[in-house]
Design an enzyme around this catalytic site. Structure first.
Site, short mmCIF file in Angstrom:
data_model
loop_
_atom_site.label_atom_id
_atom_site.label_comp_id
_atom_site.label_asym_id
_atom_site.label_seq_id
_atom_site.Cartn_x
_atom_site.Cartn_y
_atom_site.Cartn_z
N SER A 299 62.79 21.70 39.54
CA SER A 299 62.69 23.14 39.29
C SER A 299 63.87 23.90 39.92
O SER A 299 65.01 23.72 39.53
CB SER A 299 61.35 23.64 39.82
OG SER A 299 61.08 24.95 39.38
N ASP A 310 77.81 22.93 37.15
CA ASP A 310 78.39 23.64 36.00
C ASP A 310 79.59 24.49 36.42
O ASP A 310 80.58 24.58 35.69
CB ASP A 310 77.34 24.56 35.36
CG ASP A 310 76.42 23.82 34.41
OD1 ASP A 310 76.46 22.58 34.41
OD2 ASP A 310 75.67 24.47 33.68
N LYS A 324 62.41 19.31 35.44
CA LYS A 324 61.44 20.38 35.17
C LYS A 324 62.21 21.64 34.80
O LYS A 324 62.70 22.38 35.64
CB LYS A 324 60.57 20.67 36.40
CG LYS A 324 59.51 21.75 36.15
CD LYS A 324 58.71 22.02 37.41
CE LYS A 324 57.62 23.07 37.15
NZ LYS A 324 58.16 24.41 36.88
#
Length: 547
Positions: A299, A310, A324
């Site tokens: 999560s 990223d 998740k």
């Protein structure tokens, strides 16, 4: 001109006609959907009425309907959950990370057939009054606990903050019965299990949760490490199951400039969609950062590691994360004080990639943890033996203090003492080789060549059956001893000390430190991080994928 106008008019008519047909189909689909819902609710209602009226036994409405509700929700995703009125405390604890009690882990002692204190937590009522590992819980107020289960005892230790009770215990190391007066209070486990300086000016922070207000603790810890001279950072998110998305963004904002998109959510309803950006000036945008992850990193932890990957702001090390990528609204009110935790949207990282179940975040460098020997696993199992617990309890009784956690070690004499206790206790465990050998015999008999090699099989069986416990304890001493040392240290220095012992042989941490101290290695891996992010950026099969 007339022809051109006619073509445009025809095209416009076609578009309008197509749009009108789509609206008609959508309305029809919506109408059909509503009819299906009404029909099936009528069937369900009639079904239960007939069961309640004619079934051979009297139905427990709460149990039967709760089973139906749970089955319906389980068909959707693992995180949409129903909480009836009696489970509201459980929901509150999950959302806040808080409960009211004494702040201690308890376990069942198989040999004694009683519940004992496993671990008092630092700064909590249990440690403040002087409870110790191994204390046998005899009585809570007027209720005898010597024949009760762990869940029963635990439920009685908890209660409303500010309430006081008497706790009677037996301390095995002295044989004395003791009584404590304890006042319950709100218990909140620390968001940061441990932080400190490593060699080569590397700071280390272990963040255990995003529940509560971990961003404040993280900011304090990071600034303290910088003050101590940290020039590189390892952020440990292994085992961190997530929590608040807002806290996740606040933490990332320490290393990422103001105004940068961290994550986006998209769902069926417009209000379920949102874009989260950093809102403050960062503390440090250049310090090399390595994040440790594993299969229990989930999560908000996945958003943290994925966003850093990223944005080329950190290198990820470990094993693939949990996967998740769903967002829940935790408190949808239902009748009769019930609640629904409801999945409403999906997460998307800065590159546009989602976090899919069983896919998760792929680390830039994979480092798998060592596999523990079977004997070690059995010694550590709470339900199989108390030989380790009893040894640790006795060791603590004989040693009022120990050296700092980072340098504590058992002596050769200490380990030999433990070894003899294990042997005298008649400790046994399943040998993997024996199980595999038994399977081999079955296969050999099935395929018809057992009789031809019977003598060889029997000779090998004798060797496998000769269970040399002493040899196994020596062969796996390093990992067994570290497990004992962690258990002992936790009684003096709590979770932070226990973690320091475990970090000594941590493969992922060693790899992180190698990367941070090898010229050009960190920079090279940042490029790899960008490649991983771009390869996973868009899922063409995902209708809500951010393009």
């Amino acid at each position: 001109m007339k022809k051109t106008f006619l073509v445009i008019l025809l095209c416009a008519a076609t578009v309008v006609g197509a749009w009108a047909q789509e609206q008609k189909n959508a309305a029809s689909g919506s109408k059909n959907h509503n009819l299906e819902v009404a029909k099936n609710l009528d069937i369900f209602n009639a079904l239960y009425k007939n069961l309640d009226l004619m079934y051979v036994d009297t139905l427990d409405a709460n149990k039967v309907l709760k089973t139906g509700i749970d089955a319906m929700l389980q068909s959707l995703d693992p995180y949409t959950e129903f909480y009836p009125e009696e489970k509201q405390k459980e929901l509150k604890q999950m959302l806040t990370g808080k409960y009211a009690g004494i702040g201690a882990l308890v376990r069942y002692h198989q040999k004694r057939k009683q519940v004992v204190i496993e671990e008092p937590y630092e700064g909590m009522p249990s440690s403040e009054v002087g409870l110790k590992k191994g204390d046998v819980i005899l009585q809570i107020d007027d209720t005898v606990m010597t024949d009760k289960s762990v869940s029963y005892v635990s439920s009685h230790l908890r209660g409303e903050p500010g309430t006081t009770f008497k706790l009677k215990i037996l301390r095995p190391s002295t044989g004395k019965k003791m009584e404590f007066k304890i006042t319950r209070r709100s218990i909140k486990m620390p968001e940061i299990t441990y932080y400190g300086m490593r060699a080569n000016k590397i700071g280390y922070i272990s963040l255990s949760t995003f529940t509560g207000e971990p961003s404040k603790a993280m900011r304090r810890a990071f600034l303290d490490l910088k003050k101590q001279g940290a020039e590189k950072l390892v952020l440990d998110l292994r085992g961190n199951g997530g929590g608040s998305l807002a806290e996740c963004v606040e933490i990332l904002n320490m290393w990422i400039p103001k105004g940068v998109k961290i994550v986006e959510t998209k769902g069926k309803m417009k209000r379920a969609g949102a874009e989260y950006r950093t809102r403050l000036e960062p503390i440090d945008t250049v310090m090399p950062l390595v994040v440790l992850v594993n299969g229990e990193t989930a999560s908000a932890s996945e958003i943290t590691s994925g966003a850093l990957q990223d944005l080329k702001r950190g290198v990820i090390i470990g094993t693939r994360t949990y996967g998740k990528g769903l967002v829940q609204v935790p408190n949808v009110d239902l009748p009769y004080n019930a609640n629904l935790k409801l999945t409403t949207s999906r997460y998307y990282l800065p590159s546009g990639r989602g976090i899919k179940m069983k896919e998760g975040i792929t680390p830039d460098v994979e480092v798998k943890p060592d596999t523990l020997a079977n004997i070690t696993l059995y010694l550590d199992r709470l339900d199989s033996t108390e030989v380790m617990l009893d040894y640790v309890v006795d060791y603590i009784a004989k040693h009022p203090t120990i050296v700092p956690a980072s340098v504590f070690h058992l002596t050769d004499a200490d380990y030999q003492d433990f070894k003899q206790r294990v042997i005298k206790a008649g400790f046994t465990y399943d040998q993997v080789s024996k199980k595999q050998f038994e399977e081999l015999i079955k296969t050999a008999k099935f395929e018809g060549y057992y009789d031809d090699a019977k003598e060889e099989f029997e000779a090998l069986k004798k060797k496998i059956d000769h269970h040399d416990l002493s040899r196994d304890l020596d062969a796996h001493r390093e990992e067994i001893q570290q497990m004992i040392e962690q258990d002992i240290v936790s009684a003096y220095y709590f979770q932070a000390g226990q973690m320091q012992v475990g970090l000594r042989t941590d493969k992922a941490l060693r790899e992180a430190e190698r990367i941070l101290t090898t010229d050009g290695e960190y920079e090279k891996l940042l490029g790899h991080a960008q490649k991983v992010a771009s390869e996973q950026s868009v899922d063409k099969n995902d209708p809500m994928s951010v393009k």
